[in-house]
Design an enzyme around this catalytic site. Structure first.
Site, short mmCIF file in Angstrom:
data_model
loop_
_atom_site.label_atom_id
_atom_site.label_comp_id
_atom_site.label_asym_id
_atom_site.label_seq_id
_atom_site.Cartn_x
_atom_site.Cartn_y
_atom_site.Cartn_z
N GLU A 8 0.91 -1.18 -0.02
CA GLU A 8 0.06 0.04 0.05
C GLU A 8 0.76 1.25 -0.06
OE1 GLU A 8 -2.56 -1.42 3.22
OE2 GLU A 8 -4.12 -0.98 2.06
N GLU A 40 -4.77 -9.42 2.68
CA GLU A 40 -5.55 -9.28 3.67
C GLU A 40 -6.85 -10.05 3.63
OE1 GLU A 40 -3.80 -7.01 1.97
OE2 GLU A 40 -2.97 -5.47 3.37
#
Ligand code: NAI
Length: 697
Positions: free
Chosen positions: A108, A128
């Site tokens: 990210e 995730e």
């Protein structure tokens, strides 16, 4: 220079600030790293001599992601989201330079940079979803803006790593650097500056492939595939929001969805399983540095359902394997099954013909024991008969070279008794694979009383090498998985005799999250298989102990399950859909009458408690006896070998969620009114009394 307090350093090369994260082992993005990056950016912004910035990871990788130790704690500023925003809004060009892993938050951060370069070792992932959450620091909003909605969904929903080339093809990485990564990244940044390339702010890009159909289609697929797991659907929601709403709104929505997922029971269960699987690889009394025996080739005795599948596991990992059968015909038949199996995967486009040929080339067949003597490990997978297995181990003892590991794939038999037919019981171990062996992840390794530590270490490491999830268990009837399985199927059989029908029992299981209930599973595996197990178990039946008569009768009526299209259910030609059969109901009702049981209304709650709590109860006994090293090992076994719903985290985790006291109290009740076999285990009683959990023992 970086210090322990600020594990981030910066040096300026040719007008480019190179910011390096240096927080071993994996540059986790904990508070100190985030603060360090913020500080370095501050400095780079103020420095007139800096034209652009490169962010890189020192040491082993770019970054393994968020610091899991901070999970569940209130976020300390600067948060990862704030850091990403700062990078994105930075007034000078920021380039991420990736090597090795860039996972989760570790991707990210690069996604918020204006450009990304990588060397050939790089692997990117947003894993995730596997922990029951969505990427929470803008991953779901930025990735679709960079590579389009369709591709972003592919990356986010799989959770899998993508190698540098694939990441480049997807558009995540702008350029692959072939020489030194930092030099290449600096040169790349300099060129961007020289070319007058702008700040490519991801937040300002629009999302390609944002057709509503894309999302509808994905939802349809994942509603089926995720079986009750919420995170995949939440990921789709986030990407759709990215495609349809302004960036800031999307970021706010992502945060809300992230928090909801993170706080859900299922995410807790998935995080538990993530750690459980890693923990399972550790054997308490076998040190990590135990010298392992080399495994460069293998042999399998018996090329039936399991032997063929196990041979494939070795070949898939590049280990040459020789299979031994009783005759040329049996060998031919076994090899043909292996070949057919591979060919099916090729025809589905999931394996190339070349790879199949290479793998088939690693599997050879023989009929003489002398021809397998030089194997480093031999796995026996013949019929489940003690005398036969002992005879074979005697032969193996005679031909196998010193130091070879002698493994058995028995699913229930006494490994010590098998070992006793050799003069080297220390080299004998159980390697219990699950069917289909080339697909199922679990490998239940059974330690005999004399199994050597280096044999255990070798087989646990081998399990990983052949891409299994190895769990070490003790030697008892059915080991851990099947021993527990027999407990709840037994209750299911009793419930039938007391008033339930197969479809009602199975529905309680599918409602809980299993793909199938025990009756449908019985039909799939073949009712002859469970019948044979019971024939063996009946010899140990205690006087007065209740026996599942209906189960025997159904098989004795010639019903073998799917293989002859009638078992607990009936089946139509070419279909695996179980159809309730009045004939079965008649058999069951006749048994109830014969046993003098007055059939009554059975509630779903009773089925739930008697079956699932029986499972937990047996797990407690297994722990008490030391047959499993830890409760989480039992969960790993049940999730990966028996289809226990991931969302529930495994039987022992589930027990902790509902509370030992509740499980104890319900078992005590059912033991009194329905089945003395449900008498609560002493360990469960202790936990109920002390308020303890299985996780803490
Ligand atoms: P299977 O009946 O499909 O295969 C057994 C194979 O062993 C046959 O091909 C047979 O020709 C061969 N064989 C028999 N005697 C032999 C000998 N003396 N020398 C060489 N080969 C010989 O049986 P399956 O299902 O593969 O089971 C094998 C073992 O794996 C059993 O111990 C079983 O309990 C265990 N197991 C089976 C599972 C399953 O779902 N089928 C799951 C886990 C373990």
């Amino acid at each position: 220079m970086s210090t322990a307090e600020t594990p981030v350093s910066m040096d300026i090369r040719d007008g480019i600030a190179v910011i390096t994260m240096d927080s071993p082992p994996v540059n986790a993005l904990g508070h100190a790293v985030r603060a360090g990056l913020m500080g370095a950016l501050e400095q780079a912004e103020g420095d007139q001599g800096v034209n652009a910035v490169v962010i890189r990871g020192g040491g082993r990788c770019f970054s393994g992601g968020a610091d899991i130790r901070e999970f569940g704690q209130p976020p300390a500023a600067p948060t990862l989201r704030e850091l990403c925003a700062r990078i994105e809004d930075f007034p000078k060009i920021v380039v991420a330079a990736l090597h090795s892993t860039a996972f989760g938050g570790g991707l990210e951060v690069p996604l918020s940079c204006h450009y990304r370069v990588a060397d050939a070792t790089a692997q990117v992932a947003l894993p995730e979803v596997k922990l029951g959450i969505v990427p929470g620091s803008g991953g779901t909003q930025r990735l679709p803006r960079i590579i389009g909605a369709k591709r972003a969904l592919k990356v986010i929903l799989s959770g899998d790593p993508f190698a540098a080339d694939a990441a480049h093809d997807l558009g995540i990485v702008d350029e692959i650097i072939s020489g030194d990564l930092t030099d290449g990244a600096v040169a790349y940044a300099k060129k961007l500056v020289a070319d007058g390339a702008g700040l490519r702010k991801v937040r300002d890009l629009s999302v390609a492939d944002a057709d509503p159909e894309v999302f509808a289609e994905m939802r349809k697929t994942w509603e089926r595939r995720s079986r009750g797991l919420l995170a995949p659907l939440a990921c789709i929601d986030c990407v759709e929001i990215a495609a349809t709403k302004p960036f800031d709104e999307g970021m706010a929505a992502e945060r809300d969805i992230f928090v909801k997922c993170r706080d859900s029971e299922q995410s807790k269960a998935q995080r538990h399983l993530f750690f459980a699987e890693r923990e399972a690889a550790k054997v308490k009394d076998v040190p990590k540095d135990t010298q392992k025996r080399p495994i460069n080739n293998a042999a399998i005795v018996g090329c039936g359902t399991m032997g063929g599948g196990i041979a494939m596991c070795f070949a898939n990992a590049g280990i040459p394997v020789t299979v031994l059968e009783t005759s040329d015909e049996a060998l031919k038949a076994g090899m043909a099954k292996v070949e057919k199996n591979y060919a099916a995967t090729v025809s589905k486009g999931r394996l190339s013909q070349d790879t199949m040929d290479t793998r088939m080339g690693l599997i050879s067949g023989v009929t003489e024991y002398a021809d397998i003597g030089s194997a480093d490990i031999v796995v026996e997978a013949v019929f489940e008969e003690m005398d036969l297995k002992k005879d074979i181990f005697g032969k193996l003892d005679a031909v196998m070279k010193p130091g070879a590991i002698l493994a058995t794939n028995t699913s229930t038999l006494d490994v010590d008794e098998i070992a006793s037919s050799t003069k080297r019981p220390e080299d004998v171990i159980g390697t219990h694979f699950f069917s289909p062996a080339n697909v199922m992840k679990l490998m239940e390794n059974v330690r005999g009383k004399e199994t050597a530590k280096d044999v255990i270490a070798t087989v646990m490491a081998l399990g990983k090498k052949i891409e299994k999830i190895p769990v070490l268990v003790g030697n008892c009837d059915g080991f851990v998985g099947n021993r527990m399985y027999h407990r709840y199927t037994r209750q299911a059989y009793f419930l039938l005799e007391e008033g339930a029908l197969p479809a009602q029992v199975d529905k309680v299981f599918t409602d809980f999250g299993f793909a199938m209930g025990p009756m449908a599973v019985g039909d799939l595996a073949g009712l002859d298989v469970s019948y044979l197990v019971r024939q063996r178990q009946v010899k140990n039946k205690k006087p007065g102990e209740r026996w599942p008569v209906a189960a025997d009768r159904v098989f004795e009526a010639g019903r073998k399950g799917q293989k002859n299209m009638m078992g607990w259910y009936k089946y139509e030609e070419g279909s695996r859909k179980p159809i309730p059969d009045p004939e079965v109901q008649k058999i069951i009702e006749a048994v109830s009458a014969e046993l003098g049981i007055e059939r009554r209304e059975i509630t779903d709650q009773e089925i739930h408690e008697r079956c699932f709590y029986a499972l937990i109860n047996e797990g407690a006994k297994i722990l008490d006896e030391g047959m499993a090293q830890r409760a989480s090992d039992i969960d790993t076994i049940w999730i990966n070998g028996y289809g226990f719903p991931v969302a529930k985290g495994g039987p022992m985790f589930h027990a902790d969620q509902v509370g030992a006291a509740h499980v104890y109290e319900r078992l005590a009740h059912w033991a009194k009114v329905a089945s003395p076999l449900l008498e609560p285990a002493p360990l469960l009683e202790k936990l109920a009394r002390t308020g303890g959990t299985f996780a803490d023992i």
